[in-house]
Write a protein that holds these residues in place. Sequence first.
Motif, PDB file in Angstrom:
ATOM      1  N   VAL A  91       0.829  -1.213   0.000  1.00 33.25           N
ATOM      2  CA  VAL A  91       0.000   0.000   0.000  1.00 33.25           C
ATOM      3  C   VAL A  91       0.863   1.262   0.000  1.00 33.25           C
ATOM      4  O   VAL A  91       2.055   1.229   0.327  1.00 33.25           O
ATOM      5  CB  VAL A  91      -0.924   0.057   1.253  1.00 33.25           C
ATOM      6  N   THR A  92       0.223   2.360  -0.357  1.00 35.63           N
ATOM      7  CA  THR A  92       0.786   3.674  -0.100  1.00 35.63           C
ATOM      8  C   THR A  92      -0.268   4.428   0.712  1.00 35.63           C
ATOM      9  O   THR A  92      -1.359   3.892   0.936  1.00 35.63           O
ATOM     10  CB  THR A  92       1.168   4.402  -1.412  1.00 35.63           C
ATOM     11  N   PHE A  93       0.053   5.590   1.189  1.00 32.32           N
ATOM     12  CA  PHE A  93      -0.932   6.288   2.027  1.00 32.32           C
ATOM     13  C   PHE A  93      -0.797   7.797   1.849  1.00 32.32           C
ATOM     14  O   PHE A  93       0.286   8.301   1.550  1.00 32.32           O
ATOM     15  CB  PHE A  93      -0.746   5.910   3.518  1.00 32.32           C
ATOM     16  N   LEU A  94      -1.921   8.472   2.024  1.00 35.83           N
ATOM     17  CA  LEU A  94      -1.891   9.937   1.985  1.00 35.83           C
ATOM     18  C   LEU A  94      -1.152  10.418   3.220  1.00 35.83           C
ATOM     19  O   LEU A  94      -1.564  10.137   4.346  1.00 35.83           O
ATOM     20  CB  LEU A  94      -3.320  10.507   1.936  1.00 35.83           C
ATOM     21  N   ASP A  95      -0.056  11.149   2.976  1.00 39.68           N
ATOM     22  CA  ASP A  95       0.769  11.629   4.096  1.00 39.68           C
ATOM     23  C   ASP A  95       0.027  12.633   4.974  1.00 39.68           C
ATOM     24  O   ASP A  95       0.367  12.833   6.134  1.00 39.68           O
ATOM     25  CB  ASP A  95       2.081  12.237   3.561  1.00 39.68           C
ATOM     26  N   VAL A  96      -0.997  13.267   4.414  1.00 41.40           N
ATOM     27  CA  VAL A  96      -1.773  14.239   5.189  1.00 41.40           C
ATOM     28  C   VAL A  96      -2.802  13.499   6.028  1.00 41.40           C
ATOM     29  O   VAL A  96      -3.534  12.653   5.516  1.00 41.40           O
ATOM     30  CB  VAL A  96      -2.486  15.244   4.259  1.00 41.40           C
ATOM     31  N   HIS A  97      -2.848  13.838   7.297  1.00 40.06           N
ATOM     32  CA  HIS A  97      -3.674  13.108   8.238  1.00 40.06           C
ATOM     33  C   HIS A  97      -4.343  14.108   9.174  1.00 40.06           C
ATOM     34  O   HIS A  97      -3.831  15.197   9.406  1.00 40.06           O
ATOM     35  CB  HIS A  97      -2.750  12.156   9.025  1.00 40.06           C
ATOM     36  N   GLU A  98      -5.496  13.721   9.691  1.00 43.91           N
ATOM     37  CA  GLU A  98      -6.224  14.513  10.690  1.00 43.91           C
ATOM     38  C   GLU A  98      -6.808  15.822  10.172  1.00 43.91           C
ATOM     39  O   GLU A  98      -7.068  16.735  10.949  1.00 43.91           O
ATOM     40  CB  GLU A  98      -5.378  14.743  11.959  1.00 43.91           C
ATOM     41  N   THR A  99      -7.002  15.930   8.854  1.00 45.09           N
ATOM     42  CA  THR A  99      -7.832  17.024   8.345  1.00 45.09           C
ATOM     43  C   THR A  99      -9.195  16.814   9.005  1.00 45.09           C
ATOM     44  O   THR A  99      -9.732  15.710   8.964  1.00 45.09           O
ATOM     45  CB  THR A  99      -7.948  16.918   6.807  1.00 45.09           C
ATOM     46  N   VAL A 120       1.115  16.096   8.825  1.00 48.72           N
ATOM     47  CA  VAL A 120       1.709  15.485   7.648  1.00 48.72           C
ATOM     48  C   VAL A 120       2.855  14.569   8.082  1.00 48.72           C
ATOM     49  O   VAL A 120       3.785  15.010   8.764  1.00 48.72           O
ATOM     50  CB  VAL A 120       2.226  16.557   6.655  1.00 48.72           C
ATOM     51  N   TYR A 121       2.765  13.303   7.672  1.00 51.83           N
ATOM     52  CA  TYR A 121       3.850  12.353   7.939  1.00 51.83           C
ATOM     53  C   TYR A 121       5.161  12.911   7.376  1.00 51.83           C
ATOM     54  O   TYR A 121       5.193  13.470   6.287  1.00 51.83           O
ATOM     55  CB  TYR A 121       3.540  10.992   7.287  1.00 51.83           C
TER      56      TYR A 121
END
Length: 365
Positions: A91-99, A120-121
């Motif tokens: 998998v890959t993942f959206l580095d932006v989190h907790e919007t 952002v991770y």
Amino acid sequence: MAKTYQAAVFPAPNVPVEIREFPEPELEPGAVLLRTMYSEVCGTDVHLHHGKLSGVPYPIIPGHVSVGAVAKARGKITTVEGNPVKEGDVVTFLDVHETCYNCYYCLVANQPTRCPHRKVYGITYSANDGLLGGWSEAILMKPGVKMIHIPTGLAPETFIGGGCGLVTALHAVDMARLQLGESVGVMGAGPVGQSILALASLSGAGEIVAVDAVADRLAFARTMGATGTISLDLAKKERLSRVHELTRGRGFDAVIEASGSPAAVSEALDFVRDGGRVIVCGHYTDNGSVEIHPHWQINRKHVELRGCWGSRFEHFDRAVALAARFGATKPWSAMASPYDGLSQVRSALDAVEKRTAVKAVVHLA
Ligand SMILES: [Zn+2]
Ligand SMILES: [Zn+2]
């Protein structure tokens, strides 16, 4: 003995990268541990190394876009399409989190990339909070981090070759609203610029012109879809004449700035035609200021000038789909120089800083 993982850390601005050991994190319900396969080194990482973004909680584990295999998952986790995320999946993942989708910017202004709660991770998480960056043998996916399976037929090297630059490029090209046959100038043929050229050509743009100082980058731009190039070796006046030659005297319908040079923003306003669009996405970090003449460069030209900050999940999702569909014709995998293991992160960072590599990909497992 508890299991540990190594990660490369920026201890503080302008301090060399260090390899540190981290304990295996405890997974809360909904969390996943990825064994990192690939992470990338981009221009933003160089700027983070020099402390050019405010609010970064050093020490950090850099690396915002990565690909990994699920090593452990706690509870039932699904993608936005409802597919389960299970051990062994790549998998890959959206580095932006907790919007938050609960604040003024998310709900009223409809600008979630400016949500004050987003994290952002590899950028806004501290290494003191654990494995929250890609330059690491393992990455902790907190509950709610949006993962996407790497589709069958898409080599992870192709996706990570495009990586964060491809996602940013997609957002910027969307904002430029290119129409079939329109001309576009791309300031900067780094990783973002190269992907903009590729996406502009997939969008059916007509004249697609890369502007950069590095000859190799301009040559590579042709393989991504540039129909013309302008070298910064030419004097400023000659560059503008060249743009006019290529656009029947009017200038580009749209110009996308992806160079990180303040001067390129001013030149983008010179290169755009009257009533055209200029999108600035190359200044994610603070690279200084430039003088702009509001009468001649903006108001009288009736120019639309917009900044493009970060990306949303829709850009990330479409970037993976585009890499899968067009990875054979647009050489994203060839754009990235490969580095093997965390011990090579310093050389990778150095190559990106000295522009001997367009971007670098670190292979971990
Ligand atoms: Zn919000
Ligand atoms: Zn990046």
